[in-house]
Design an enzyme around this catalytic site. Structure first.
Site, mmCIF file in Angstrom:
data_model
loop_
_atom_site.group_PDB
_atom_site.id
_atom_site.type_symbol
_atom_site.label_atom_id
_atom_site.label_comp_id
_atom_site.label_asym_id
_atom_site.label_seq_id
_atom_site.Cartn_x
_atom_site.Cartn_y
_atom_site.Cartn_z
ATOM 1 N N GLU A 114 0.745 -0.808 0.429
ATOM 2 C CA GLU A 114 -0.449 -0.212 0.157
ATOM 3 C C GLU A 114 0.628 1.267 -0.357
ATOM 4 O O GLU A 114 1.812 1.272 0.491
ATOM 5 C CB GLU A 114 -0.646 -0.590 0.683
ATOM 6 C CG GLU A 114 -1.770 -1.269 0.821
ATOM 7 C CD GLU A 114 -3.030 -1.639 2.346
ATOM 8 O OE1 GLU A 114 -2.690 -0.914 2.727
ATOM 9 O OE2 GLU A 114 -3.955 -2.249 2.958
ATOM 10 N N HIS A 238 -9.109 9.298 4.130
ATOM 11 C CA HIS A 238 -8.523 9.337 3.214
ATOM 12 C C HIS A 238 -8.814 9.230 1.335
ATOM 13 O O HIS A 238 -9.640 9.210 0.821
ATOM 14 C CB HIS A 238 -9.030 6.851 3.634
ATOM 15 C CG HIS A 238 -8.608 5.713 2.521
ATOM 16 N ND1 HIS A 238 -8.717 5.703 1.799
ATOM 17 C CD2 HIS A 238 -8.231 4.778 2.694
ATOM 18 C CE1 HIS A 238 -8.432 5.004 1.110
ATOM 19 N NE2 HIS A 238 -7.694 4.496 2.267
ATOM 20 N N ARG A 284 -0.446 8.866 2.093
ATOM 21 C CA ARG A 284 -1.688 9.300 2.426
ATOM 22 C C ARG A 284 -2.190 10.536 1.820
ATOM 23 O O ARG A 284 -3.261 10.912 1.611
ATOM 24 C CB ARG A 284 -2.656 8.271 3.184
ATOM 25 C CG ARG A 284 -4.082 7.634 3.048
ATOM 26 C CD ARG A 284 -4.789 7.278 4.239
ATOM 27 N NE ARG A 284 -4.384 6.149 3.861
ATOM 28 C CZ ARG A 284 -4.578 4.835 4.312
ATOM 29 N NH1 ARG A 284 -5.543 4.989 5.881
ATOM 30 N NH2 ARG A 284 -4.478 3.868 4.119
ATOM 31 N N HIS A 345 -11.108 9.312 7.817
ATOM 32 C CA HIS A 345 -10.555 8.362 8.041
ATOM 33 C C HIS A 345 -10.580 7.417 9.437
ATOM 34 O O HIS A 345 -10.814 6.459 9.827
ATOM 35 C CB HIS A 345 -10.206 7.934 6.634
ATOM 36 C CG HIS A 345 -9.071 5.843 6.623
ATOM 37 N ND1 HIS A 345 -10.275 5.046 6.056
ATOM 38 C CD2 HIS A 345 -8.299 5.850 6.709
ATOM 39 C CE1 HIS A 345 -10.090 3.758 6.488
ATOM 40 N NE2 HIS A 345 -8.759 3.923 6.608
ATOM 41 N N ARG A 380 -0.632 8.781 9.426
ATOM 42 C CA ARG A 380 -0.453 7.466 9.765
ATOM 43 C C ARG A 380 -0.057 6.173 8.311
ATOM 44 O O ARG A 380 -0.684 7.316 6.998
ATOM 45 C CB ARG A 380 -1.767 6.852 9.980
ATOM 46 C CG ARG A 380 -1.725 5.014 10.436
ATOM 47 C CD ARG A 380 -2.567 4.250 11.291
ATOM 48 N NE ARG A 380 -4.041 4.681 10.423
ATOM 49 C CZ ARG A 380 -4.700 4.188 9.478
ATOM 50 N NH1 ARG A 380 -4.459 2.551 9.071
ATOM 51 N NH2 ARG A 380 -5.930 4.300 8.752
#
Ligand code: FAD
Ligand code: SIN
Length: 531
Positions: A114, A238, A284, A345, A380
């Site tokens: 990811e 997100h 992200r 998110h 994160r």
């Protein structure tokens, strides 16, 4: 008279953090789990991508640590990150031992990748990882005679020195007041140890991937009791929620980008390359901000995630949940691009804890998304959240196991007094205020912030908070009112933290201070203790 329940370990929340703690603590004493809805209902249950941990031969702890620190924008707690990464594989193995079916090939975990990860390290169960984890853990819980799990019990407040009859008692958490939503009764739950595992707060925002339970109750309860709270300005959006998929928004897992899907604008351009050399697999914060600016520049409502070039059979097999849900929205992801938008998110901040889960209030632990262990810093890394939940719930258990004293006397607790409150059917006041908070936060406290909008939001939220508290003190508690009070409090904390940080870092981008200011701000922020 309130019903009084006594237990050794009171666990609030039935997501990954709470359930794993409960299963272990049950070997030491009686465990009671309170959860506000049906037991499965949690952010955990909707997790798709998986859990990041080092299993591959070409991966290393150093690499996972480096990726986590890079994503975190310079303010991760390096000791906590070290612990997270080094203890991760054993905890994932434990989940396997608890009966979780992770996707494997040739006898090994199939490892996905990811955004922000430099190696394949995402252990998963197709694109339904959280649902499978919840299934396995709840099965184990149901077999354990030392654990009582009570659904439809929403905690209202912690029992600390404010709720003790003899006010001279030192600061300590002795349990909670909780509302049994079915009988409408407030009950007292007394415990030697109280463990908050209440998850996130995405419901503060109008567009969120988080289910309805994510109303920031844990942070708000702890804040009201005087616990230290930190880094509330770092709200993760997100990048890819399915456009127009209702509320909560349906997530299109980052794992799909790891599988090869590419973000495109309405001109079919792979626009992420303009923003970061890692393209669609940048971390992200970068991807969400790039989408936000692309939408604003072009006046579009969404961008696309294009997986049409991927092998269609593998796509359907690896992402059955996403395939089915998009098909329901009349999008065949093997043939058509997926319209996506960012959605709130994850909260990187929360209740400050040690690396053993202890909060600043003795007797109170916090684990999972509700906690601020320091591992995420300003942003994160994908799939580090389930990992944090399982690693730090274990550490909290180990800490308590080493010091446990189940013989502590619990002082007399004040009865829940609602004699001067009335029952109203003014649901409209609650839902109106909830909607107002959510749109205010979305419009003024989103991905790109500025001082004027934050100040406007702060003025409005203070008024809403005043209205809500006034209504709260005059009215019999209900689930909606408890959540509304918490939503207003955590919104206030997010806004004041965002106004306070006079720089841009990680997930907090404020156009008045667009640069990182390492001299003054390379540090965590804290919210005042509210006693
Ligand atoms: P949760 O799983 O949210 O559980 C909280 C529990 O507390 C719930 O049972 C809730 O009902 C209960 N609760 C809350 N308030 C109260 C109250 N007042 N009284 C009683 N009970 C209460 N992270 C990853 O690492 N990998 C992923 O692939 C991933 N995918 C995600 C996909 C989605 C759609 C979402 C929303 C999140 C995802 N995340 C992912 C984030 C991750 O799922 C969560 O951060 C993590 O599951 C949090 O676990 P938890 O145990 O702390 O809280
Ligand atoms: C996802 O599957 O994209 C979510 C992963 C995460 O939130 O860590």
């Amino acid at each position: 008279m309130n019903q009084i329940h006594s237990t050794n370990f009171l666990v609030i929340g039935s997501g990954l953090a709470g359930l794993t703690f409960a299963l272990k603590a049950a070997n030491m004493g009686k465990v009671t789990i309170l959860t506000k809805k049906e037991k499965r209902e949690s952010n955990t249950n909707y997790a798709q991508g998986g859990i990041a941990a080092v299993f591959s031969n070409d991966d290393s702890f150093e690499s996972h640590i480096k990726d986590t620190l890079n994503a975190g924008g310079g303010i991760c707690n390096e000791n906590a990150v070290n612990i997270l990464v080094h203890e991760g594989p054993s905890r994932v193995q434990e989940l396997l031992n608890f009966g979780t079916n992770f996707t494997s090939e040739n006898g090994k975990f199939q490892l996905g990748i990811e955004g922000g990860h430099s190696h394949n390290r995402i252990v998963h169960s197709k694109d339904l990882t959280g649902k499978e984890i919840e299934r396995a853990l709840l099965q184990k819980i149901s077999e354990n005679k030392n654990i009582q799990l009570l659904e439809n019990h929403i905690c209202i407040d912690l029992l600390t020195k404010h709720q003790i009859v003899n006010k001279n008692t030192s600061d300590h958490c002795y349990g909670v007041y909780a509302l049994d939503v079915i009988t409408n009764e407030v009950k007292i739950f007394k415990a030697n140890f109280t463990i908050l595992a209440t998850g996130g707060l995405g419901q503060v925002y109008q567009h969120t991937t988080n289910p309805l339970i994510a109303t920031g109750d844990g942070v708000a309860m702890a804040y009201r009791s005087g616990a230290l709270i930190s880094n509330m300005e770092f709200i993760q959006f997100h990048p890819t929620a399915l456009y127009n998929s209702g509320s909560p928004a349906f997530l299109i897992s980052e794992a799909l980008r790891g599988f090869g899907a590419i973000l495109k604008n309405s001109d079919n351009e792979d626009f992420m390359l303009k923003y970061d050399s890692r393209g669609s697999l940048a971390s992200r914060d970068i991807v969400a901000k790039a989408i936000d600016s692309e939408l604003k520049l072009r006046g579009d409502d969404f961008v696309y995630l294009d997986a049409t070039h991927c092998n269609s059979e593998l796509l359907k097999n690896n992402f059955p949940n996403i395939y089915a849900r998009c098909l329901k929205n009349k999008i065949d992801i093997t043939k058509e691009k997926i319209p996506v938008v960012p959605a709130a998110h994850y909260c990187c901040g929360g209740i400050v804890t040690t690396t053993d889960g202890a909060t600043t209030i003795p007797g109170l632990y916090a684990i999972g998304e509700v906690a601020m262990t320091g591992v995420h810093g300003a942003n994160r890394l994908a799939s580090n959240s389930l990992l944090e939940a399982v690693v730090f719930s274990h550490r909290a258990f180990k800490k308590i196991e080493s010091t446990v004293n189940l013989k502590t006397t619990i002082p007399e607790i004040r009865e829940w007094n609602d004699s001067e409150t009335i029952n109203t059917n003014e649901w409209i006041l609650i839902s109106h205020n909830r909607n107002e908070i959510q749109s205010l936060m979305m419009d003024y406290v989103g991905i790109v912030r500025n001082k004027i909008r934050l100040e406007r939001a702060q003025q409005r939220i203070k008024l809403i908070l005043k209205e809500v508290l006034d209504f709260y003190h005059r009215t019999k508690v209900s689930e909606g009112l408890i959540e509304l009070r918490n939503l207003a409090i955590v919104s206030d904390l997010i806004i004041s933290s965002a106004l306070n940080r006079k720089e841009s870092r990680g997930l907090h981008y404020i156009s008045d201070y667009p640069e990182v200011d390492d001299v003054n701000w390379k540090k965590d922020s804290f919210c005042g203790v509210s006693t």
